[in-house]
Write a protein that holds these residues in place. Structure first.
Motif, PDB file in Angstrom:
ATOM      1  N   SER A   1      -7.474   6.119  -5.789  1.00  0.00           N
ATOM      2  CA  SER A   1      -7.759   6.758  -4.504  1.00  0.00           C
ATOM      3  C   SER A   1      -7.146   5.959  -3.365  1.00  0.00           C
ATOM      4  N   ILE A   2      -7.007   6.645  -2.221  1.00  0.00           N
ATOM      5  CA  ILE A   2      -6.473   5.977  -1.032  1.00  0.00           C
ATOM      6  C   ILE A   2      -7.383   4.830  -0.622  1.00  0.00           C
ATOM      7  N   ASN A   3      -8.717   5.042  -0.723  1.00  0.00           N
ATOM      8  CA  ASN A   3      -9.650   3.983  -0.360  1.00  0.00           C
ATOM      9  C   ASN A   3      -9.480   2.734  -1.222  1.00  0.00           C
ATOM     10  N   SER A   4      -9.278   2.940  -2.524  1.00  0.00           N
ATOM     11  CA  SER A   4      -9.142   1.771  -3.422  1.00  0.00           C
ATOM     12  C   SER A   4      -7.842   1.028  -3.136  1.00  0.00           C
ATOM     13  N   ILE A   5      -6.782   1.764  -2.839  1.00  0.00           N
ATOM     14  CA  ILE A   5      -5.510   1.111  -2.496  1.00  0.00           C
ATOM     15  C   ILE A   5      -5.640   0.344  -1.187  1.00  0.00           C
ATOM     16  N   ALA A   6      -6.291   0.963  -0.200  1.00  0.00           N
ATOM     17  CA  ALA A   6      -6.484   0.304   1.089  1.00  0.00           C
ATOM     18  C   ALA A   6      -7.321  -0.955   0.928  1.00  0.00           C
ATOM     19  N   ALA A   7      -8.315  -0.891   0.065  1.00  0.00           N
ATOM     20  CA  ALA A   7      -9.170  -2.057  -0.161  1.00  0.00           C
ATOM     21  C   ALA A   7      -8.375  -3.190  -0.789  1.00  0.00           C
TER      22      ALA A   7
ATOM     23  N   CYS B   1       0.837  -1.208   0.000  1.00  0.00           N
ATOM     24  CA  CYS B   1       0.000   0.000   0.000  1.00  0.00           C
ATOM     25  C   CYS B   1       0.872   1.259   0.000  1.00  0.00           C
ATOM     26  N   GLY B   2       1.905   1.257   0.838  1.00  0.00           N
ATOM     27  CA  GLY B   2       2.790   2.417   0.890  1.00  0.00           C
ATOM     28  C   GLY B   2       3.470   2.662  -0.442  1.00  0.00           C
ATOM     29  N   LYS B   3       3.899   1.610  -1.099  1.00  0.00           N
ATOM     30  CA  LYS B   3       4.551   1.739  -2.401  1.00  0.00           C
ATOM     31  C   LYS B   3       3.577   2.281  -3.437  1.00  0.00           C
ATOM     32  N   ALA B   4       2.322   1.783  -3.382  1.00  0.00           N
ATOM     33  CA  ALA B   4       1.308   2.251  -4.326  1.00  0.00           C
ATOM     34  C   ALA B   4       1.014   3.729  -4.117  1.00  0.00           C
ATOM     35  N   LEU B   5       0.955   4.180  -2.875  1.00  0.00           N
ATOM     36  CA  LEU B   5       0.691   5.590  -2.585  1.00  0.00           C
ATOM     37  C   LEU B   5       1.833   6.474  -3.086  1.00  0.00           C
ATOM     38  N   LEU B   6       3.064   6.035  -2.876  1.00  0.00           N
ATOM     39  CA  LEU B   6       4.217   6.818  -3.297  1.00  0.00           C
ATOM     40  C   LEU B   6       4.317   6.922  -4.814  1.00  0.00           C
ATOM     41  N   GLU B   7       3.916   5.845  -5.495  1.00  0.00           N
ATOM     42  CA  GLU B   7       4.026   5.828  -6.950  1.00  0.00           C
ATOM     43  C   GLU B   7       2.823   6.459  -7.641  1.00  0.00           C
ATOM     44  N   GLY B   8       1.779   6.754  -6.883  1.00  0.00           N
ATOM     45  CA  GLY B   8       0.602   7.374  -7.479  1.00  0.00           C
ATOM     46  C   GLY B   8      -0.364   6.408  -8.123  1.00  0.00           C
ATOM     47  N   ARG B   9       0.151   5.327  -8.676  1.00  0.00           N
ATOM     48  CA  ARG B   9      -0.672   4.264  -9.260  1.00  0.00           C
ATOM     49  C   ARG B   9      -1.846   4.781 -10.072  1.00  0.00           C
ATOM     50  N   ALA B  10      -1.539   5.608 -11.065  1.00  0.00           N
ATOM     51  CA  ALA B  10      -2.533   6.059 -12.057  1.00  0.00           C
ATOM     52  C   ALA B  10      -3.737   6.696 -11.425  1.00  0.00           C
ATOM     53  N   GLY B  11      -3.526   7.540 -10.396  1.00  0.00           N
ATOM     54  CA  GLY B  11      -4.634   8.291  -9.823  1.00  0.00           C
ATOM     55  C   GLY B  11      -5.580   7.508  -8.973  1.00  0.00           C
TER      56      GLY B  11
END
Length: 305
Positions: A299-305, A287-297
């Motif tokens: 949302s935080i909720n979708s990454i957390a899910a 999750c932390g890596k995805a947040l740092l990389e932005g992952r194509a916009g």
């Protein structure tokens, strides 16, 4: 003359007609030579791999009966050999085996072999399995015998490398699981009757059987306990990493994949804080890596899910 281990390298198999029986990719028979030339022909055929000699009291004038046939099943190479008695010493470098890419599993179907490991001589009788690395030189004596040689790609046995090393016959006399020899005896009788469509499934089944029999060896042996736990931990790590986003990633599921009890699974993960703690830490890291990389916009909720 074509080197015997074309059974290792030949990949030109036409699979257009999957109902056809598989054909040998290699065959040798001393019957093709005059009696006094039979042993020299056998020696020449395998000169790239080993030096062979007749036993005391036997001369080349007596003739030498030898047959070898090789099959290719996906990534597996299997050879069935029948010979009279002889002594041998394999070469240190076996370039055609690509050195250290295979485990060689030898099953004596008939007869026996006395293998010299330097500090001891081990006898492998009918139904017993010898396991060795393809790049390890071996010397010994075989009686009149029928033997199966199975070349297992190390890449296909990822996760159990430590345990395979522990079972290497040069270092361990512990017998392998009885089911494994029974399976290969049955496979040897089935090979000439397999269709091309069945070959890949049989190769996958064979690798799964090897992995299962290795995994189910008792944990009580002090020599094998550490590599067994280490190899299972590596298998578990790979599975967890590949299924990190799955909501079905549970201790029960991973224990079933490893063929261990849930209690044994918890023991395997004890040194890293426990199974669920380990999975949670990997998910948080992802999750932390995805947040740092932005992952194509995302949302935080979708990454957390």
């Amino acid at each position: 003359m074509i080197i015997a281990m074309n059974v290792i390298n030949n990949s030109n198999i036409n699979i257009a007609d999957s109902s056809r029986l598989i054909s040998p990719v290699y065959a040798f028979s001393s019957d093709s030579f005059e009696k006094e030339r039979q042993f020299q022909a056998y020696r020449d055929e395998f000169a790239a791999f080993s030096a062979v000699n007749l036993p005391l009291g036997k001369t080349e004038q007596d003739g030498f009966q030898a047959r070898r046939v090789g099959y290719r099943l996906g990534g597996l190479r299997i050879a069935i050999s029948e010979t009279e008695a002889f002594s041998f010493e394999t070469h240190t470098s076996q370039a055609l085996l690509r050195d250290d890419q295979y485990w060689v599993l030898v099953l004596r179907l008939q007869g026996c072999a006395d293998i010299d490991f330097g500090d001891r001589v081990a006898r492998y009788g009918s139904g017993s399995i010898e396991l060795r690395r393809s790049d390890r030189p071996v010397r010994g004596h075989v009686s009149a015998n029928k033997s199966m040689f199975v070349y297992l790609p190390k890449a296909e046995l990822a996760g159990v490398e430590g345990l395979m090393e522990g079972l290497d016959s040069a270092h361990n006399e512990r017998p392998m699981h009885a089911l494994l020899s029974q399976y290969f005896v049955a496979l040897g009788g089935t090979l000439p009757h397999l269709t091309l469509s069945e070959a890949r499934a049989v190769a996958e089944t064979t690798l799964a059987t090897v992995r299962t029999c290795v995994t189910y060896l008792p944990d009580s042996g002090a020599q094998l306990r550490v590599p067994l736990m280490a190899s299972r931990f590596q298998m578990a790590k790979r599975y967890i990493q590949d299924n990190l986003t799955s909501p079905r990633l549970t201790a029960e599921e991973v224990a079933a994949i490893l063929a261990v009890s849930r209690r044994q699974l918890y023991y395997i993960f004890e040194e890293v804080g426990g199974f669920y703690s380990y999975v949670r830490s990997l998910r948080l890291e992802a999750c932390g890596k995805a947040l740092l990389e932005g992952r194509a916009g995302r949302s935080i909720n979708s990454i957390a899910a």
